[in-house]
Scaffold this active site. Structure first.
Site, PDB file in Angstrom:
ATOM      1  N   HIS A   1      45.380 -24.919  10.106  1.00 45.96           N
ATOM      2  CA  HIS A   1      45.253 -23.688   9.331  1.00 45.96           C
ATOM      3  C   HIS A   1      45.631 -23.923   7.873  1.00 45.96           C
ATOM      4  O   HIS A   1      46.297 -24.905   7.533  1.00 45.96           O
ATOM      5  CB  HIS A   1      46.162 -22.597   9.909  1.00 45.96           C
ATOM      6  CG  HIS A   1      47.626 -22.900   9.747  1.00 45.96           C
ATOM      7  ND1 HIS A   1      48.270 -23.855  10.513  1.00 45.96           N
ATOM      8  CD2 HIS A   1      48.567 -22.398   8.903  1.00 45.96           C
ATOM      9  CE1 HIS A   1      49.547 -23.914  10.158  1.00 45.96           C
ATOM     10  NE2 HIS A   1      49.746 -23.047   9.176  1.00 45.96           N
TER      11      HIS A   1
ATOM     12  N   ASP B   1      47.651 -21.600   4.867  1.00 48.75           N
ATOM     13  CA  ASP B   1      48.617 -20.504   4.917  1.00 48.75           C
ATOM     14  C   ASP B   1      47.947 -19.179   4.569  1.00 48.75           C
ATOM     15  O   ASP B   1      47.232 -19.070   3.565  1.00 48.75           O
ATOM     16  CB  ASP B   1      49.782 -20.773   3.958  1.00 48.75           C
ATOM     17  CG  ASP B   1      50.708 -21.867   4.470  1.00 48.75           C
ATOM     18  OD1 ASP B   1      50.782 -22.044   5.698  1.00 48.75           O
ATOM     19  OD2 ASP B   1      51.349 -22.549   3.649  1.00 48.75           O
TER      20      ASP B   1
ATOM     21  N   HIS C   1      46.492 -27.684   7.403  1.00 53.38           N
ATOM     22  CA  HIS C   1      47.573 -28.527   7.906  1.00 53.38           C
ATOM     23  C   HIS C   1      47.900 -28.146   9.343  1.00 53.38           C
ATOM     24  O   HIS C   1      47.549 -27.069   9.825  1.00 53.38           O
ATOM     25  CB  HIS C   1      48.817 -28.441   7.019  1.00 53.38           C
ATOM     26  CG  HIS C   1      49.394 -27.073   6.882  1.00 53.38           C
ATOM     27  ND1 HIS C   1      48.887 -26.121   6.019  1.00 53.38           N
ATOM     28  CD2 HIS C   1      50.459 -26.483   7.490  1.00 53.38           C
ATOM     29  CE1 HIS C   1      49.607 -25.019   6.102  1.00 53.38           C
ATOM     30  NE2 HIS C   1      50.564 -25.205   6.998  1.00 53.38           N
TER      31      HIS C   1
END
Length: 330
Positions: free
Chosen positions: A135, A137, A286
């Site tokens: 994903h 953030d 990440h």
């Protein structure tokens, strides 16, 4: 961008700091700068050094500092050199009350308990496929953060690594016909996509239904600073490619996400106390670690996110809010 990045060994020296690439497409270690000392004296992290670090983030997408002595105030002061920190409205009990811009990631361990589940069950229901945990953030927002700065306070002696993927390199690695095809597509990003409910009543499902956040983003966004085209996919937020069938959407998203996280486009970082990772949230996804929960060892990280812009597609069309989000409002 500076032309100095293409040296034979990849090492770049600028403004007294050294930038050494950590992998072929993404990640670099930065040495020669003491962030706490520079912030205290006021004469170390000057505009030249700030510009060198910013250039490294744009080129390598995530950069790493080790052995730093930042406290909460120093963390925020460093972040403000690069943008405006946001203040998330909802944080857990571990986050510092006097610093509303800082989230402590140990908060995440509280979430399952709020909805009647052990943390492992809650996490498993969120990440029920191998790619689900990847994903950026706050990707369901219409203006996701531009960057994130994560600082390690306490980490286990082994396990707990974080991995990042370069979405610009992933896009460039697609064949030309596929690039032309995906350039014109858009996809809905929604909070809680793919969560597998518990049998019967599920308090987390009720929470998601009552707190929906969703946006329609271009499947390929143009980076506002570098001009790169970025394959804007992730495993946690992307719901559906617009104007195609659900079956077609699933097949396309699986293919594109597998492309995004190919090993050659990733870098993995082993944390130490005092480590800092600074990444471009517009051009990376990440994967938080899932190999340390069973160890029962503490892992305390502090996060600051910088305000971002509304993504724009190849045709110049910006993202659109669907529900629960508007630019600049956290």
């Amino acid at each position: 961008m500076t032309t100095g990045w293409d040296t034979d060994d990849g090492l770049v020296r600028a403004a007294g700091i050294e930038v050494r690439p950590a992998a072929g497409h993404i990640g670099a270690d930065i040495t020669g700068v003491d962030l706490a000392e520079d912030l205290d004296t006021g004469d170390g992290l000057d505009d030249t050094r700030t510009a060198a670090i910013r250039a490294a983030v744009l080129r390598w997408k995530v950069v790493f500092f080790r052995g730093q002595r930042l406290d909460h105030a120093g963390h925020l002061a460093f972040a403000r050199r690069f943008g405006e920190p946001v203040a998330p409205r909802k944080r857990g009990g571990a986050s510092p009350p006097d610093f509303p811009e800082i989230e402590t990631t140990a908060d995440r361990l509280e979430l399952g308990g709020k909805f009647g589940m052990e943390h492992d069950e809650w996490l498993g229901r969120r990440r029920h496929t191998l790619l689900r945990g990847w994903h950026c953030d706050h990707g369901a927002r219409v203006d996701p953060p531009a960057a994130t700065i994560l600082r390690a306070e306490t980490v286990p002696p082994y396990g707990g690594d974080t991995t990042w993927a370069n979405l610009a390199a992933a896009y460039a690695g697609l064949s030309a016909p596929v690039r032309r095809f995906v350039d014109g597509l858009r996809a809905e990003h929604r909070l809680g996509v793919g969560y597998q409910p518990r049998p019967g009543d599920d308090a987390y499902v009720r929470h998601l239904l009552g707190h929906q956040v969703a946006s329609l983003h271009p499947l390929v966004r143009v980076h506002p600073e570098t001009g790169e085209r970025v394959l804007y996919v992730n495993g946690y937020y992307v719901e559906q490619i617009a104007d195609v069938s659900r079956a077609e959407s699933r097949a396309l998203l699986d293919m594109l996400l597998e492309q995004a996280v190919r090993p050659e486009y990733t870098v993995r970082f082993r944390w130490e106390p005092g480590s800092v990772a600074f990444w471009d949230n517009r051009a990376t996804i990440h994967l938080a670690p899932s190999d340390n929960a069973h160890l029962g060892l503490p892992r305390t990280m502090h996060r600051v996110m910088l305000a971002g812009d509304v993504p724009v597609g190849v045709d110049g069309t910006p993202s659109e809010p669907v529900t629960g989000t508007e630019p600049g409002r956290w």
